[in-house]
Design an enzyme around this catalytic site. Structure first.
Site, PDB file in Angstrom:
ATOM      1  N   ASN A 213     -10.075   9.855   2.710  1.00  0.00           N
ATOM      2  CA  ASN A 213      -9.266  10.541   3.724  1.00  0.00           C
ATOM      3  C   ASN A 213      -9.606  12.026   3.714  1.00  0.00           C
ATOM      4  O   ASN A 213     -10.433  12.478   2.924  1.00  0.00           O
ATOM      5  CB  ASN A 213      -7.777  10.292   3.480  1.00  0.00           C
ATOM      6  CG  ASN A 213      -7.352  10.792   2.113  1.00  0.00           C
ATOM      7  OD1 ASN A 213      -7.427  11.970   1.826  1.00  0.00           O
ATOM      8  ND2 ASN A 213      -6.932   9.872   1.239  1.00  0.00           N
ATOM      9  N   ASP A 282      -4.396   3.975   0.051  1.00  0.00           N
ATOM     10  CA  ASP A 282      -3.416   2.897  -0.055  1.00  0.00           C
ATOM     11  C   ASP A 282      -4.077   1.538  -0.240  1.00  0.00           C
ATOM     12  O   ASP A 282      -3.443   0.590  -0.680  1.00  0.00           O
ATOM     13  CB  ASP A 282      -2.534   2.882   1.203  1.00  0.00           C
ATOM     14  CG  ASP A 282      -1.634   4.107   1.251  1.00  0.00           C
ATOM     15  OD1 ASP A 282      -1.128   4.499   0.181  1.00  0.00           O
ATOM     16  OD2 ASP A 282      -1.467   4.695   2.338  1.00  0.00           O
ATOM     17  N   LYS A 292     -26.334  -1.623  -2.049  1.00  0.00           N
ATOM     18  CA  LYS A 292     -26.019  -1.223  -0.674  1.00  0.00           C
ATOM     19  C   LYS A 292     -26.038  -2.469   0.210  1.00  0.00           C
ATOM     20  O   LYS A 292     -27.003  -3.237   0.171  1.00  0.00           O
ATOM     21  CB  LYS A 292     -27.078  -0.211  -0.199  1.00  0.00           C
ATOM     22  CG  LYS A 292     -26.783   0.353   1.162  1.00  0.00           C
ATOM     23  CD  LYS A 292     -27.867   1.316   1.611  1.00  0.00           C
ATOM     24  CE  LYS A 292     -27.664   1.692   3.055  1.00  0.00           C
ATOM     25  NZ  LYS A 292     -28.815   2.359   3.626  1.00  0.00           N
ATOM     26  N   PHE A 326       4.816  13.773  -2.483  1.00  0.00           N
ATOM     27  CA  PHE A 326       4.469  14.347  -1.184  1.00  0.00           C
ATOM     28  C   PHE A 326       4.555  13.256  -0.121  1.00  0.00           C
ATOM     29  O   PHE A 326       4.360  12.085  -0.413  1.00  0.00           O
ATOM     30  CB  PHE A 326       3.046  14.926  -1.202  1.00  0.00           C
ATOM     31  CG  PHE A 326       3.013  16.354  -1.673  1.00  0.00           C
ATOM     32  CD1 PHE A 326       3.324  16.668  -2.991  1.00  0.00           C
ATOM     33  CD2 PHE A 326       2.692  17.386  -0.800  1.00  0.00           C
ATOM     34  CE1 PHE A 326       3.310  17.980  -3.430  1.00  0.00           C
ATOM     35  CE2 PHE A 326       2.678  18.703  -1.234  1.00  0.00           C
ATOM     36  CZ  PHE A 326       2.984  18.998  -2.544  1.00  0.00           C
ATOM     37  N   LYS A 340      11.114   7.932   1.090  1.00  0.00           N
ATOM     38  CA  LYS A 340      10.210   7.878  -0.071  1.00  0.00           C
ATOM     39  C   LYS A 340      10.898   8.383  -1.335  1.00  0.00           C
ATOM     40  O   LYS A 340      10.688   7.862  -2.421  1.00  0.00           O
ATOM     41  CB  LYS A 340       8.937   8.682   0.207  1.00  0.00           C
ATOM     42  CG  LYS A 340       7.977   7.856   1.027  1.00  0.00           C
ATOM     43  CD  LYS A 340       6.764   8.584   1.483  1.00  0.00           C
ATOM     44  CE  LYS A 340       6.131   7.730   2.573  1.00  0.00           C
ATOM     45  NZ  LYS A 340       5.071   8.391   3.277  1.00  0.00           N
ATOM     46  N   LYS A 344      10.947   5.693  -4.225  1.00  0.00           N
ATOM     47  CA  LYS A 344      10.077   5.934  -5.377  1.00  0.00           C
ATOM     48  C   LYS A 344      10.799   6.685  -6.500  1.00  0.00           C
ATOM     49  O   LYS A 344      10.165   7.123  -7.463  1.00  0.00           O
ATOM     50  CB  LYS A 344       8.826   6.698  -4.928  1.00  0.00           C
ATOM     51  CG  LYS A 344       8.058   5.969  -3.806  1.00  0.00           C
ATOM     52  CD  LYS A 344       6.703   6.587  -3.572  1.00  0.00           C
ATOM     53  CE  LYS A 344       6.049   6.007  -2.318  1.00  0.00           C
ATOM     54  NZ  LYS A 344       4.605   6.258  -2.256  1.00  0.00           N
TER      55      LYS A 344
HETATM   56  O1  C5P Z   1       3.941   6.108   0.487  1.00  0.00           O
HETATM   57  P1  C5P Z   1       3.015   7.281   0.643  1.00  0.00           P
HETATM   58  O2  C5P Z   1       1.600   6.971   0.267  1.00  0.00           O
HETATM   59  O3  C5P Z   1       3.097   7.973   1.961  1.00  0.00           O
HETATM   60  O4  C5P Z   1       3.608   8.352  -0.403  1.00  0.00           O
HETATM   61  C1  C5P Z   1       2.937   9.548  -0.670  1.00  0.00           C
HETATM   62  C2  C5P Z   1       3.206   9.944  -2.105  1.00  0.00           C
HETATM   63  O5  C5P Z   1       2.924   8.822  -2.958  1.00  0.00           O
HETATM   64  C3  C5P Z   1       2.293  11.047  -2.564  1.00  0.00           C
HETATM   65  O6  C5P Z   1       3.007  11.839  -3.509  1.00  0.00           O
HETATM   66  C4  C5P Z   1       1.135  10.292  -3.223  1.00  0.00           C
HETATM   67  O7  C5P Z   1       0.499  11.071  -4.218  1.00  0.00           O
HETATM   68  C5  C5P Z   1       1.839   9.097  -3.826  1.00  0.00           C
HETATM   69  N1  C5P Z   1       1.035   7.869  -3.876  1.00  0.00           N
HETATM   70  C6  C5P Z   1       0.704   7.327  -5.104  1.00  0.00           C
HETATM   71  N2  C5P Z   1      -0.024   6.167  -5.180  1.00  0.00           N
HETATM   72  C7  C5P Z   1      -0.433   5.540  -4.075  1.00  0.00           C
HETATM   73  C8  C5P Z   1      -0.098   6.063  -2.813  1.00  0.00           C
HETATM   74  C9  C5P Z   1       0.621   7.230  -2.743  1.00  0.00           C
HETATM   75  O8  C5P Z   1       1.066   7.915  -6.119  1.00  0.00           O
HETATM   76  N3  C5P Z   1      -1.153   4.418  -4.182  1.00  0.00           N
END
Ligand code: C5P
Length: 415
Positions: A213, A282, A292, A326, A340, A344
Site C-alpha cells: 500500500n 490485511d 517468478k 490508527f 476499532k 481491538k
Molecule cells: O482494521 P484496520 O486495519 O483498519 O485497523 C488499523 C489499525 O490496525 C492500525 O493501527 C494497524 O496498524 C492495525 N493493524 C494490525 N494488523 C493488521 C491490520 C491492521 O495491527 N493485520
C-alpha cells in the site's frame, strides 16, 4: 546562571581561557573541568586565577582519606550545580567518548551525569574533523539536542588549511548565552519504553512481485523521533520505507505482516506504550512461490488469506500498557475509529482521512499517506473525540503523546 566549562586537550585549549572570561563578562559563573590532556596545553592555575574558583582536573583527586567521598561524587555535584555544560575545545576523542557514553575521567563522567543544555565547540585537524567517524559522532550528538558551535576554516596549528579551527571565544560565549535562554524540551516520556510500528508491509505474490500500500512510514517515524526527544526508549518496527533511521531509536526492519507480528510480540513484554501506526496488509498469499510466475493470456486470480490482526491480538493481552491504534479511513472516520477502539481494545485510536490518496497529484497537497502533514481526530477510551488541526506529522506526534499521557492519568484516577 552557572556554566561548567570542560576543556579538552587540543592546541586550542589556550583559547578556553579567553572563553572563560567571555562567559563571565556575559554574567555566567564559570566552573572549569579539565581533562588530563588539557593540562599538557594550559595550566589549571590560569583558569583558577580567571574564575576565582577551584579547577577540577581528575576523578580521584582526594588529598586525604576524608576527601575521598567528596572527590568520588564530584562529577555529580558539578553536573547538578551547573545549568549548562560547555566543552571547548571538544576534541575528536571527547566527541567519540560522549557519543558512546565512555566515562573514564571527570569531564566524561560529568557529561553522562549532566541533564542540562550541552554546548560543544569542536576543534581538531581538518582530516580528523572530516573523517566519517567524527561526522557520524557529530550527527549523534546533534540528534541529542546539543548545541554545536561549528569550527571555523583557516590555517591550523598542524599547517593545514581547512575546517577544524575552534570558533572564536566571543562567538562561543554568544551561543552559550542564546542556549541559556532557550527552553529545554520536555522529558516527560523518560522511563517509558515505546514500541512503534510504521510503514506498509509487503506480501509476496511470487519471487519478484508483492502486494503493498502507499504508506510512507512518515507518521510512525515522526512518532519515534518525538518519543526519543522526550526521553523514551524507542523500538521502531518498520516495513520497507525510504526514510533514514531515527537517531536514538532501535530500528527493527521487517517486510511482511507475519514478520511484523513476530517482531512486535517478541518485544511486547518490555513495552509500556505500543503505537501501531503501520499500514499492515490485511491479506497475504500463504506460501508464495519463490520463482517468478510466467505470464500467460489467461485471467489470473490470487487466493488471499487474511493476515493476523496484530492490534487486536495486542488488545487482548495489553495489560496496563497504553495501546494506540490508527484508522486510515476514506469515510465515516470518527465512527470507524471508535468502532476499532472498542473492537481491538485500544486506549486511543488516531483517525485520519486518506481520501486524497486516490489521486496521486492531489495527494501532494493532501494529508494522510505520503504527505508531510496530517489532520487527525483522536478518539479515546475515556469517550473523548479530540480533533487535531492540520499540522506537520512531528507536531501531530507531539499531540498524540500529550493526549496519551493525559489519558493514562485520567484512566488511573478513575480506577
Ligand atoms: O482494521 P484496520 O486495519 O483498519 O485497523 C488499523 C489499525 O490496525 C492500525 O493501527 C494497524 O496498524 C492495525 N493493524 C494490525 N494488523 C493488521 C491490520 C491492521 O495491527 N493485520
Amino acid at each position: 546562571m552557572n556554566v561548567a566549562l570542560g576543556v579538552g586537550g587540543g592546541i586550542a585549549a589556550y583559547k578556553a581561557a579567553e572563553l572563560a572570561r567571555a562567559l563571565m563578562e556575559r554574567g555566567f559563573t564559570v566552573e572549569v573541568v579539565m581533562t588530563r590532556a588539557a593540562e599538557e596545553f594550559i595550566r589549571p592555575l590560569t583558569f583558577a586565577a580567571l574564575t576565582g574558583r577551584k579547577v577540577h582536573t581528575h576523578l580521584f583527586s582526594a588529598a586525604s582519606a576524608e576527601d575521598t567521598l567528596a572527590s568520588a561524587i564530584e562529577h555529580i555535584r558539578v553536573a547538578q550545580e551547573n545549568q549548562l555544560l560547555v566543552v571547548a575545545p571538544a576534541t575528536a576523542d571527547l566527541l567519540a567518548k560522549f557519543t558512546h557514553g565512555l566515562a573514564d575521567d571527570l569531564l566524561t563522567t560529568t557529561y553522562l551525569a549532566f541533564t542540562g543544555t550541552v554546548v560543544l565547540a569542536p576543534a581538531m585537524n581538518t582530516n580528523m574533523w572530516n573523517h566519517p567517524a567524527s561526522q557520524t559522532n557529530m550527527q549523534v550528538l546533534r540528534g541529542r539536542g546539543h548545541v554545536v558551535v561549528e569550527p571555523g576554516e583557516g590555517l591550523l596549528a598542524c599547517g593545514m588549511i581547512g575546517p577544524g579551527r575552534l570558533a572564536e571565544p566571543d562567538q562561543i560565549a554568544d551561543a552559550v548565552l542564546a542556549a541559556s535562554k532557550t527552553k529545554k524540551p520536555r522529558r516527560d516520556l523518560d522511563g517509558e519504553t515505546i514500541l512503534i510500528t510504521a510503514g506498509p508491509t509487503q506480501e509476496p505474490i511470487d519471487g519478484v512481485r508483492y502486494l503493498s500500500n502507499r504508506s510512507s512510514g512518515k507518521m510512525g517515524y515522526a512518532l519515534a523521533e518525538e518519543a526519543v526527544a522526550r526521553g523514551a526508549r524507542v523500538t521502531l518496527i518498520s516495513g520497507p520505507v525510504n526514510l533514514p533511521a531515527p537517531l536514538g531509536a532501535t530500528l527493527v526492519p521487517v517486510r511482511t505482516a507475519l514478520e511484523m507480528r513476530q517482531a512486535v510480540m517478541d518485544r511486547l513484554s518490555e513495552a509500556t506504550i505500543v503505537v501501531k501506526a503501520a499500514a499492515v496488509a490485511d491479506y497475504h498469499i500463504p506460501n508464495p512461490s519463490k520463482q517468478k510466475m510466467k505470464k500467460t493470456a489467461a485471467r489470473l486470480s490470487l487466493d488471499l488469506e487474511p493476515t493476523p490482526d496484530i492490534l487486536a491480538e495486542l488488545g487482548a493481552k495489553k495489560g496496563d500498557r497504553l495501546l494506540i491504534g490508527f484508522a486510515a479511513e476514506t469515510d465515516n472516520m470518527v465512527e470507524e475509529a471508535r468502532r476499532k477502539l472498542q473492537q481491538k481494545n485500544c486506549d486511543m485510536v488516531v483517525g485520519n482521512v486518506v481520501s486524497h490518496v486516490v489521486s496521486h497529484v492531489a495527494s501532494q497537497q493532501g494529508t494522510g499517506f505520503e504527505s508531510d502533514e496530517n489532520e487527525v481526530v483522536l478518539v479515546t477510551r475515556a469517550g473523548e473525540t479530540i480533533p487535531v488541526a492540520r499540522a506537520s506529522k512531528r507536531a501531530i506526534a507531539g499531540r498524540i503523546f500529550d493526549e496519551a499521557m493525559r489519558l493514562r492519568l485520567a484512566l488511573h484516577a478513575s480506577r
